[in-house]
Scaffold this motif. Structure first.
Motif, PDB file in Angstrom:
ATOM      1  N   THR A 129       0.807  -1.221   0.000  1.00 56.82           N
ATOM      2  CA  THR A 129       0.000   0.000   0.000  1.00 56.82           C
ATOM      3  C   THR A 129       0.843   1.276   0.000  1.00 56.82           C
ATOM      4  OG1 THR A 129      -0.155  -0.233   2.410  1.00 56.82           O
ATOM      5  CG2 THR A 129      -2.007  -1.046   1.109  1.00 56.82           C
ATOM      6  N   ALA A 130       2.169   1.133  -0.035  1.00 63.27           N
ATOM      7  CA  ALA A 130       3.044   2.313  -0.018  1.00 63.27           C
ATOM      8  C   ALA A 130       2.861   3.132  -1.300  1.00 63.27           C
ATOM      9  CB  ALA A 130       4.496   1.897   0.127  1.00 63.27           C
ATOM     10  N   LEU A 131       2.805   4.444  -1.138  1.00 65.80           N
ATOM     11  CA  LEU A 131       2.721   5.369  -2.276  1.00 65.80           C
ATOM     12  C   LEU A 131       3.952   6.258  -2.245  1.00 65.80           C
ATOM     13  CD1 LEU A 131      -1.034   6.415  -2.016  1.00 65.80           C
ATOM     14  CD2 LEU A 131      -0.030   4.735  -3.571  1.00 65.80           C
ATOM     15  N   MET A 132       4.747   6.191  -3.290  1.00 61.41           N
ATOM     16  CA  MET A 132       5.996   6.936  -3.313  1.00 61.41           C
ATOM     17  C   MET A 132       5.884   8.139  -4.256  1.00 61.41           C
ATOM     18  SD  MET A 132       7.418   5.133  -1.086  1.00 61.41           S
ATOM     19  CE  MET A 132       8.963   6.058  -1.049  1.00 61.41           C
ATOM     20  N   GLY A 133       6.942   8.955  -4.260  1.00 63.89           N
ATOM     21  CA  GLY A 133       6.949  10.158  -5.083  1.00 63.89           C
ATOM     22  C   GLY A 133       6.547  11.380  -4.270  1.00 63.89           C
ATOM     23  N   ILE A 134       7.060  12.536  -4.667  1.00 59.79           N
ATOM     24  CA  ILE A 134       6.848  13.761  -3.898  1.00 59.79           C
ATOM     25  C   ILE A 134       5.375  14.164  -3.854  1.00 59.79           C
ATOM     26  CG2 ILE A 134       7.383  16.225  -3.778  1.00 59.79           C
ATOM     27  CD1 ILE A 134       9.626  14.334  -2.886  1.00 59.79           C
ATOM     28  N   LYS A 135       4.639  13.980  -4.954  1.00 58.45           N
ATOM     29  CA  LYS A 135       3.215  14.328  -4.958  1.00 58.45           C
ATOM     30  C   LYS A 135       2.473  13.516  -3.904  1.00 58.45           C
ATOM     31  CE  LYS A 135      -0.825  14.663  -7.995  1.00 58.45           C
ATOM     32  NZ  LYS A 135      -1.340  14.458  -9.396  1.00 58.45           N
ATOM     33  N   ASN A 136       2.759  12.227  -3.838  1.00 57.80           N
ATOM     34  CA  ASN A 136       2.120  11.378  -2.832  1.00 57.80           C
ATOM     35  C   ASN A 136       2.571  11.752  -1.427  1.00 57.80           C
ATOM     36  OD1 ASN A 136       0.494   9.697  -4.473  1.00 57.80           O
ATOM     37  ND2 ASN A 136       2.280   8.488  -5.048  1.00 57.80           N
ATOM     38  N   ALA A 137       3.859  12.097  -1.279  1.00 57.22           N
ATOM     39  CA  ALA A 137       4.371  12.481   0.038  1.00 57.22           C
ATOM     40  C   ALA A 137       3.623  13.696   0.576  1.00 57.22           C
ATOM     41  CB  ALA A 137       5.872  12.770  -0.042  1.00 57.22           C
ATOM     42  N   LYS A 138       3.362  14.666  -0.290  1.00 57.02           N
ATOM     43  CA  LYS A 138       2.611  15.850   0.132  1.00 57.02           C
ATOM     44  C   LYS A 138       1.196  15.471   0.566  1.00 57.02           C
ATOM     45  CE  LYS A 138       5.041  19.197  -2.810  1.00 57.02           C
ATOM     46  NZ  LYS A 138       4.928  20.089  -3.998  1.00 57.02           N
ATOM     47  N   ALA A 139       0.556  14.581  -0.202  1.00 59.72           N
ATOM     48  CA  ALA A 139      -0.814  14.182   0.117  1.00 59.72           C
ATOM     49  C   ALA A 139      -0.864  13.393   1.427  1.00 59.72           C
ATOM     50  CB  ALA A 139      -1.377  13.336  -1.025  1.00 59.72           C
ATOM     51  N   ILE A 140       0.102  12.512   1.636  1.00 57.56           N
ATOM     52  CA  ILE A 140       0.156  11.725   2.874  1.00 57.56           C
ATOM     53  C   ILE A 140       0.383  12.645   4.072  1.00 57.56           C
ATOM     54  CG2 ILE A 140       1.458   9.964   4.126  1.00 57.56           C
ATOM     55  CD1 ILE A 140       2.105   8.776   1.276  1.00 57.56           C
ATOM     56  N   GLY A 141       1.298  13.593   3.900  1.00 62.57           N
ATOM     57  CA  GLY A 141       1.580  14.539   4.974  1.00 62.57           C
ATOM     58  C   GLY A 141       0.371  15.386   5.331  1.00 62.57           C
ATOM     59  N   LYS A 142      -0.366  15.834   4.306  1.00 62.92           N
ATOM     60  CA  LYS A 142      -1.559  16.648   4.565  1.00 62.92           C
ATOM     61  C   LYS A 142      -2.645  15.821   5.248  1.00 62.92           C
ATOM     62  CE  LYS A 142      -4.843  19.856   2.464  1.00 62.92           C
ATOM     63  NZ  LYS A 142      -5.974  19.349   3.285  1.00 62.92           N
ATOM     64  N   LEU A 143      -2.817  14.580   4.792  1.00 65.97           N
ATOM     65  CA  LEU A 143      -3.811  13.703   5.410  1.00 65.97           C
ATOM     66  C   LEU A 143      -3.493  13.488   6.886  1.00 65.97           C
ATOM     67  CD1 LEU A 143      -6.246  11.751   5.151  1.00 65.97           C
ATOM     68  CD2 LEU A 143      -4.595   9.966   4.513  1.00 65.97           C
ATOM     69  N   ALA A 144      -2.216  13.230   7.182  1.00 69.82           N
ATOM     70  CA  ALA A 144      -1.806  13.041   8.574  1.00 69.82           C
ATOM     71  C   ALA A 144      -2.076  14.301   9.394  1.00 69.82           C
ATOM     72  CB  ALA A 144      -0.325  12.668   8.631  1.00 69.82           C
ATOM     73  N   GLN A 145      -1.708  15.447   8.847  1.00 67.30           N
ATOM     74  CA  GLN A 145      -1.913  16.710   9.553  1.00 67.30           C
ATOM     75  C   GLN A 145      -3.393  16.955   9.820  1.00 67.30           C
ATOM     76  OE1 GLN A 145      -0.774  20.307   7.382  1.00 67.30           O
ATOM     77  NE2 GLN A 145       0.047  21.164   9.277  1.00 67.30           N
ATOM     78  N   ASP A 146      -4.230  16.687   8.829  1.00 66.46           N
ATOM     79  CA  ASP A 146      -5.668  16.902   8.982  1.00 66.46           C
ATOM     80  C   ASP A 146      -6.271  16.005  10.062  1.00 66.46           C
ATOM     81  OD1 ASP A 146      -5.538  18.780   6.981  1.00 66.46           O
ATOM     82  OD2 ASP A 146      -6.395  17.491   5.422  1.00 66.46           O
ATOM     83  N   LYS A 147      -5.694  14.824  10.226  1.00 64.41           N
ATOM     84  CA  LYS A 147      -6.214  13.880  11.214  1.00 64.41           C
ATOM     85  C   LYS A 147      -5.541  14.036  12.584  1.00 64.41           C
ATOM     86  CE  LYS A 147      -7.807  10.167   8.126  1.00 64.41           C
ATOM     87  NZ  LYS A 147      -9.154  10.011   8.712  1.00 64.41           N
ATOM     88  N   GLY A 148      -4.556  14.917  12.684  1.00 63.03           N
ATOM     89  CA  GLY A 148      -3.855  15.089  13.947  1.00 63.03           C
ATOM     90  C   GLY A 148      -2.850  14.000  14.225  1.00 63.03           C
ATOM     91  N   ILE A 149      -2.297  13.422  13.160  1.00 62.01           N
ATOM     92  CA  ILE A 149      -1.309  12.344  13.258  1.00 62.01           C
ATOM     93  C   ILE A 149       0.083  12.907  12.957  1.00 62.01           C
ATOM     94  CG2 ILE A 149      -0.433  10.300  12.044  1.00 62.01           C
ATOM     95  CD1 ILE A 149      -2.586   9.464  13.857  1.00 62.01           C
ATOM     96  N   GLU A 150       1.064  12.498  13.757  1.00 61.96           N
ATOM     97  CA  GLU A 150       2.459  12.835  13.484  1.00 61.96           C
ATOM     98  C   GLU A 150       3.142  11.646  12.814  1.00 61.96           C
ATOM     99  OE1 GLU A 150       6.668  13.936  15.757  1.00 61.96           O
ATOM    100  OE2 GLU A 150       4.867  13.512  16.931  1.00 61.96           O
ATOM    101  N   ILE A 151       3.687  11.862  11.630  1.00 64.76           N
ATOM    102  CA  ILE A 151       4.512  10.834  10.987  1.00 64.76           C
ATOM    103  C   ILE A 151       5.924  11.019  11.530  1.00 64.76           C
ATOM    104  CG2 ILE A 151       5.410   9.930   8.811  1.00 64.76           C
ATOM    105  CD1 ILE A 151       2.921  11.082   7.433  1.00 64.76           C
ATOM    106  N   ILE A 152       6.383  10.059  12.331  1.00 64.10           N
ATOM    107  CA  ILE A 152       7.683  10.260  12.976  1.00 64.10           C
ATOM    108  C   ILE A 152       8.843   9.832  12.093  1.00 64.10           C
ATOM    109  CG2 ILE A 152       6.801  10.200  15.326  1.00 64.10           C
ATOM    110  CD1 ILE A 152       7.678   7.304  15.540  1.00 64.10           C
ATOM    111  N   ASN A 153       8.599   8.885  11.186  1.00 67.14           N
ATOM    112  CA  ASN A 153       9.688   8.513  10.274  1.00 67.14           C
ATOM    113  C   ASN A 153       9.155   7.755   9.073  1.00 67.14           C
ATOM    114  OD1 ASN A 153       9.768   5.551  10.681  1.00 67.14           O
ATOM    115  ND2 ASN A 153      10.425   6.080  12.754  1.00 67.14           N
TER     116      ASN A 153
END
Length: 265
Positions: free
Chosen positions: A38-62
Motif C-alpha cells: 500500500t506504499a505510495l511513493m513520489g513527492i506528490k504522494n508524500a505531500k498528500a500523505i503529509g496533509k492527510l496526517a496533519q488533517d487527522k492530527g497524526i504525526e509521521i515520525i519517520n
C-alpha cells in the motif's frame, strides 16, 4: 509510555485506514514504510500523505527505510537523496536506515567497518540538507553486515555524526544479537515485537515469528524497556510485528490495545 504504530502492524490498510487505527487506540504517532503493497511513493504522494496526517492530527515520525545503506555508491546516494526528500515532504523528522542483511555480502571486517564510515559520511550531508535524523537500525541476524549498536555508534562518532544520527533499539534484534548495553542516550526510537514460539532460539528466530508482545514473550521486551526508560529514554515505543497472523488479525485494534496494556502494566 508514548506509543507509535509502524504500518507493518496492518500493511494492507491504506493511509487513511492506518491513521484511523492509530487514533482509535489513542495513538497520534506513526511510522510509514516504502516496502509494503500500500506504499505510495513520489513527492506528490508524500505531500498528500503529509496533509492527510496533519488533517487527522497524526504525526509521521519517520519513513522506514533506506535499505542496504552501507553498500554506498553513486546509485545508493541518489536513492538516499530521493527518499530523504520524500521523508521530509511527509513532515517526518527521521529516516530509518537498515543495513545489508545478505549472506552474499560478506566483506572482510576492516572493509565492512570502513564501509559503514564511508556511507555515514555520505548520508550525513543528505540528512542535513533535508533537516532529518538518520536512525541506524542494526539487525541481529548472523548474516547481517551490522549487528551491534556499539559498532554503529563507534562509526557515527568517527564521522562526527552524533547530532545527525541515532540508533534504533529493536527489542527483537537486540535479543537475537546478544548485545547487552542499551545506549539509551543515543536511541532515537524503540521497535517492539515479541516471540512466543518455544521451538525457536536466538539463532533461529526470524521476522515471521515476530508477533505482538504478551505474557508469553520470550525475548524480555519488558526488561529491555525498563532498562531504556531507567537510563533516560523518553521517545516513542513503536509496534513492528512481521508475523502473518498479526497482519491477518481482523481485531487488530483490540490485540494492539491488549499489548499496550501488557507493556504498561
Amino acid at each position: 509510555m508514548k506509543f507509535s504504530l509502524n504500518h507493518m502492524v496492518s500493511p494492507h490498510l491504506n493511509y487513511a485506514e492506518f491513521f484511523d487505527l492509530a487514533l482509535r487506540l489513542g495513538v497520534n504517532a506513526v511510522e510509514i514504510r516504502n516496502d509494503i503493497p500500500t506504499a505510495l511513493m513520489g513527492i506528490k504522494n508524500a505531500k498528500a500523505i503529509g496533509k492527510l496526517a496533519q488533517d487527522k492530527g497524526i504525526e509521521i515520525i519517520n519513513v522506514n527505510a533506506l535499505q542496504r545503506w552501507n553498500q554506498w555508491d553513486l546509485k545508493k546516494s541518489d536513492e538516499a537523496k530521493r527518499l530523504a526528500e520524500y521523508t521530509a515532504t511527509t513532515g517526518a523528522k527521521n529516516l530509518i536506515l537498515v543495513p545489508t542483511n545478505d549472506k552474499k555480502f560478506s566483506p572482510a571486517s576492516a572493509e565492512r567497518l570502513n564501509g559503514l564510515r564511508v556511507a555515514l559520511s555520505g548520508l550525513k550531508q543528505i540528512l542535513k540538507d533535508n533537516n532529518l535524523i538518520g536512525c541506524v537500525e542494526p539487525l541481529g541476524f548472523a548474516e547481517c553486515s551490522l549487528r551491534l549498536k556499539a559498532e554503529a555508534i563507534a562509526a557515527i562518532n568517527d564521522v562526527g555524526g552524533h547530532k545527525r544520527f541515532k540508533v534504533t533499539h529493536d527489542t527483537f534484534h537486540h535479543f537475537v544479537a546478544g548485545e547487552d548495553e542499551v545506549f539509551a542516550d543515543r536511541t532515537g526510537l524503540i521497535h517492539v515485537s515479541g516471540v512466543v514460539d518455544p521451538k525457536h532460539t536466538a539463532t533461529t528466530m526470524r521476522d515471521p515469528q515476530r508477533v505482538l508482545v504478551d505474557a508469553n514473550d520470550m525475548i524480555d521486551n519488558k526488561g529491555q524497556l525498563r532498562r531504556l526508560f531507567a537510563s533516560g529514554y523518553k521517545g516513542y515505543v513503536s509496534f513492528e510485528p512481521f508475523a502473518a497472523q498479526v497482519h491477518k488479525d481482523r481485531a487488530i485494534a483490540r490485540s494492539l490495545s491488549r499489548s499496550m496494556d501488557y507493556l504498561e502494566s
